[in-house]
Design an enzyme around this catalytic site. Sequence first.
Site, PDB file in Angstrom:
ATOM      1  N   SER A   1      -3.866   0.122  -0.243  1.00 34.33           N
ATOM      2  CA  SER A   1      -5.402  -0.121  -0.238  1.00 34.33           C
ATOM      3  C   SER A   1      -6.114   0.377   1.116  1.00 34.33           C
ATOM      4  O   SER A   1      -5.346   0.355   2.176  1.00 34.33           O
ATOM      5  CB  SER A   1      -5.658  -1.772  -0.022  1.00 34.33           C
ATOM      6  OG  SER A   1      -4.784  -2.587  -0.535  1.00 34.33           O
TER       7      SER A   1
ATOM      8  N   TYR B   1       1.961  -9.734  -7.329  1.00 31.66           N
ATOM      9  CA  TYR B   1       1.084 -10.948  -7.682  1.00 31.66           C
ATOM     10  C   TYR B   1       0.418 -10.731  -8.896  1.00 31.66           C
ATOM     11  O   TYR B   1      -0.325 -11.623  -9.260  1.00 31.66           O
ATOM     12  CB  TYR B   1      -0.022 -10.935  -6.458  1.00 31.66           C
ATOM     13  CG  TYR B   1      -0.767  -9.925  -6.102  1.00 31.66           C
ATOM     14  CD1 TYR B   1      -1.791  -9.592  -6.820  1.00 31.66           C
ATOM     15  CD2 TYR B   1      -0.655  -9.323  -4.887  1.00 31.66           C
ATOM     16  CE1 TYR B   1      -2.643  -8.307  -6.590  1.00 31.66           C
ATOM     17  CE2 TYR B   1      -1.358  -8.167  -4.624  1.00 31.66           C
ATOM     18  CZ  TYR B   1      -2.622  -7.565  -5.316  1.00 31.66           C
ATOM     19  OH  TYR B   1      -3.050  -6.617  -5.121  1.00 31.66           O
ATOM     20  N   GLU B   2       0.536  -9.275  -9.515  1.00 26.85           N
ATOM     21  CA  GLU B   2      -0.473  -9.132 -10.947  1.00 26.85           C
ATOM     22  C   GLU B   2       0.516  -9.804 -11.929  1.00 26.85           C
ATOM     23  O   GLU B   2      -0.121  -9.900 -13.081  1.00 26.85           O
ATOM     24  CB  GLU B   2      -0.457  -7.712 -11.091  1.00 26.85           C
ATOM     25  CG  GLU B   2      -1.456  -6.950 -10.068  1.00 26.85           C
ATOM     26  CD  GLU B   2      -1.509  -5.504 -10.281  1.00 26.85           C
ATOM     27  OE1 GLU B   2      -1.806  -5.085 -11.568  1.00 26.85           O
ATOM     28  OE2 GLU B   2      -1.259  -4.807  -9.286  1.00 26.85           O
TER      29      GLU B   2
ATOM     30  N   HIS C   1      -7.845   0.143  -5.673  1.00 27.75           N
ATOM     31  CA  HIS C   1      -6.472   0.311  -5.936  1.00 27.75           C
ATOM     32  C   HIS C   1      -6.236   1.458  -6.668  1.00 27.75           C
ATOM     33  O   HIS C   1      -5.166   1.806  -7.305  1.00 27.75           O
ATOM     34  CB  HIS C   1      -5.683  -0.982  -6.175  1.00 27.75           C
ATOM     35  CG  HIS C   1      -5.251  -1.842  -5.065  1.00 27.75           C
ATOM     36  ND1 HIS C   1      -4.083  -2.269  -4.756  1.00 27.75           N
ATOM     37  CD2 HIS C   1      -6.301  -2.287  -4.261  1.00 27.75           C
ATOM     38  CE1 HIS C   1      -4.116  -3.317  -3.867  1.00 27.75           C
ATOM     39  NE2 HIS C   1      -5.488  -3.219  -3.429  1.00 27.75           N
TER      40      HIS C   1
ATOM     41  N   HIS D   1     -11.002  -9.710   1.599  1.00 30.44           N
ATOM     42  CA  HIS D   1     -10.506  -8.310   0.869  1.00 30.44           C
ATOM     43  C   HIS D   1     -11.377  -7.055   1.180  1.00 30.44           C
ATOM     44  O   HIS D   1     -10.941  -6.025   1.661  1.00 30.44           O
ATOM     45  CB  HIS D   1     -10.584  -8.522  -0.639  1.00 30.44           C
ATOM     46  CG  HIS D   1      -9.806  -7.094  -1.468  1.00 30.44           C
ATOM     47  ND1 HIS D   1      -8.659  -6.826  -1.331  1.00 30.44           N
ATOM     48  CD2 HIS D   1     -10.473  -6.432  -2.246  1.00 30.44           C
ATOM     49  CE1 HIS D   1      -8.349  -5.472  -1.977  1.00 30.44           C
ATOM     50  NE2 HIS D   1      -9.491  -5.403  -2.681  1.00 30.44           N
TER      51      HIS D   1
ATOM     52  N   ALA E   1      -1.844  -1.619   3.565  1.00 31.42           N
ATOM     53  CA  ALA E   1      -2.711  -2.367   4.474  1.00 31.42           C
ATOM     54  C   ALA E   1      -1.996  -3.605   4.672  1.00 31.42           C
ATOM     55  O   ALA E   1      -1.410  -4.428   3.919  1.00 31.42           O
ATOM     56  CB  ALA E   1      -4.191  -2.655   3.568  1.00 31.42           C
TER      57      ALA E   1
ATOM     58  N   MET F   1       1.489  -7.252   1.046  1.00 28.41           N
ATOM     59  CA  MET F   1       1.928  -7.728  -0.672  1.00 28.41           C
ATOM     60  C   MET F   1       2.510  -6.753  -1.255  1.00 28.41           C
ATOM     61  O   MET F   1       2.346  -6.563  -2.389  1.00 28.41           O
ATOM     62  CB  MET F   1       0.792  -8.499  -1.314  1.00 28.41           C
ATOM     63  CG  MET F   1       0.077  -9.639  -0.670  1.00 28.41           C
ATOM     64  SD  MET F   1      -1.284 -10.278  -1.318  1.00 28.41           S
ATOM     65  CE  MET F   1      -1.863 -11.367  -0.205  1.00 28.41           C
ATOM     66  N   SER F   2       3.245  -5.781  -0.647  1.00 31.56           N
ATOM     67  CA  SER F   2       3.584  -4.420  -1.239  1.00 31.56           C
ATOM     68  C   SER F   2       4.870  -3.830  -0.579  1.00 31.56           C
ATOM     69  O   SER F   2       5.544  -4.779  -0.045  1.00 31.56           O
ATOM     70  CB  SER F   2       2.493  -3.370  -1.418  1.00 31.56           C
ATOM     71  OG  SER F   2       2.264  -2.934  -0.223  1.00 31.56           O
TER      72      SER F   2
ATOM     73  N   HIS G   1       1.266  -4.398  -8.076  1.00 32.07           N
ATOM     74  CA  HIS G   1       1.782  -5.499  -7.016  1.00 32.07           C
ATOM     75  C   HIS G   1       2.345  -6.453  -7.817  1.00 32.07           C
ATOM     76  O   HIS G   1       2.016  -6.865  -9.075  1.00 32.07           O
ATOM     77  CB  HIS G   1       0.693  -5.967  -6.146  1.00 32.07           C
ATOM     78  CG  HIS G   1      -0.221  -5.063  -5.230  1.00 32.07           C
ATOM     79  ND1 HIS G   1      -1.048  -4.281  -5.483  1.00 32.07           N
ATOM     80  CD2 HIS G   1       0.053  -4.795  -4.048  1.00 32.07           C
ATOM     81  CE1 HIS G   1      -1.465  -3.436  -4.781  1.00 32.07           C
ATOM     82  NE2 HIS G   1      -0.776  -3.674  -3.603  1.00 32.07           N
TER      83      HIS G   1
ATOM     84  N   ASN H   1      -6.694  -6.574   9.456  1.00 36.43           N
ATOM     85  CA  ASN H   1      -6.976  -7.524  10.001  1.00 36.43           C
ATOM     86  C   ASN H   1      -5.825  -8.286  10.709  1.00 36.43           C
ATOM     87  O   ASN H   1      -4.738  -7.905  10.562  1.00 36.43           O
ATOM     88  CB  ASN H   1      -7.377  -8.304   8.786  1.00 36.43           C
ATOM     89  CG  ASN H   1      -6.108  -8.646   7.792  1.00 36.43           C
ATOM     90  OD1 ASN H   1      -5.868  -7.794   6.686  1.00 36.43           O
ATOM     91  ND2 ASN H   1      -5.539  -9.822   7.867  1.00 36.43           N
TER      92      ASN H   1
END
Length: 272
Positions: free
Chosen positions: A36, A96-97, A68, A247, A124, A211-212, A94, A235
């Site tokens: 990202s 989470y998908e 993405h 996001h 990110a 998350m990756s 990802h 962040n």
Amino acid sequence: MSDLYSDPMATAILAAEKIAELTGKVKHEVALVMGSGWMPATQALGKPTHEFAITDLPGFPAPTVAGHGGLFRSYEIDGANGKIHALVFLGRTHLYEGKGLEPVVHGVRTAVKAGCKVVVLTNACGGINREYQVGQPVLIRDHISMTATSPLIGADFVDLTDLYSKRIRELVKKEDPTLVEGVYIHWRGPAYETPAEINMMRIMGGDLVGMSTVPEAIAAHALGAEVLGISLVTNAAAGVTGEKLNHIEVMEAGKAAAGRMGELLAKVLKQL
Ligand code: HPA
């Protein structure tokens, strides 16, 4: 015809053959997965020789997260030891998908089958370490997986001692001695962490959370590729400053740091 879920490796070989057909290049040597906000960093690599939708290749689902990407490109770069053919994936799938791990690691498996001996994974992330600034790149030295899952199935007892190649980290730090290293924690998401979870992660030794990257690193390493992981702190992690996470801001921080990131990647690629 193989299918990603029934035969992931055969599908990766088919996708690699398709890349060779589409680009006219029998082999690529290096792959980059752009996370990202990293898309603008590719400008420093020059003009790609080819660009296609990722869905032109067998086994790749269409991307579902705004910003993405969903493209792959082929580049020819002048390296220190001759031409380097680089495959660049703009966007990734990802965990989470909810599509399982096969689509998450299909890109790196395809890249290795296309000849890539080095896989560069960018992302990110949130900064757990209070010394990190937003917009700062951090080299991943090691990881902690908090997803209780693995892309490897069966008795595949792969050693992960040097998962994030020390050799390549040293090369990168020679180019940019200001770079620091940190431990990346893989969080499934899609909800960000709670402040209490971030506190736990800090106590566990985590510096970065995202998350990756982790499943891809393991899958690439298991196939014999060297892995470089670079996180961009977009962040402060939850609870660090008291600000809420969003996001859009994560993506904006990526864009703002793109120039520095791109130059770094271009310099590193020439050394590989
Ligand atoms: N947590 C998890 N993933 C992230 C974050 C975060 O704070 N920022 C960007 N990706």
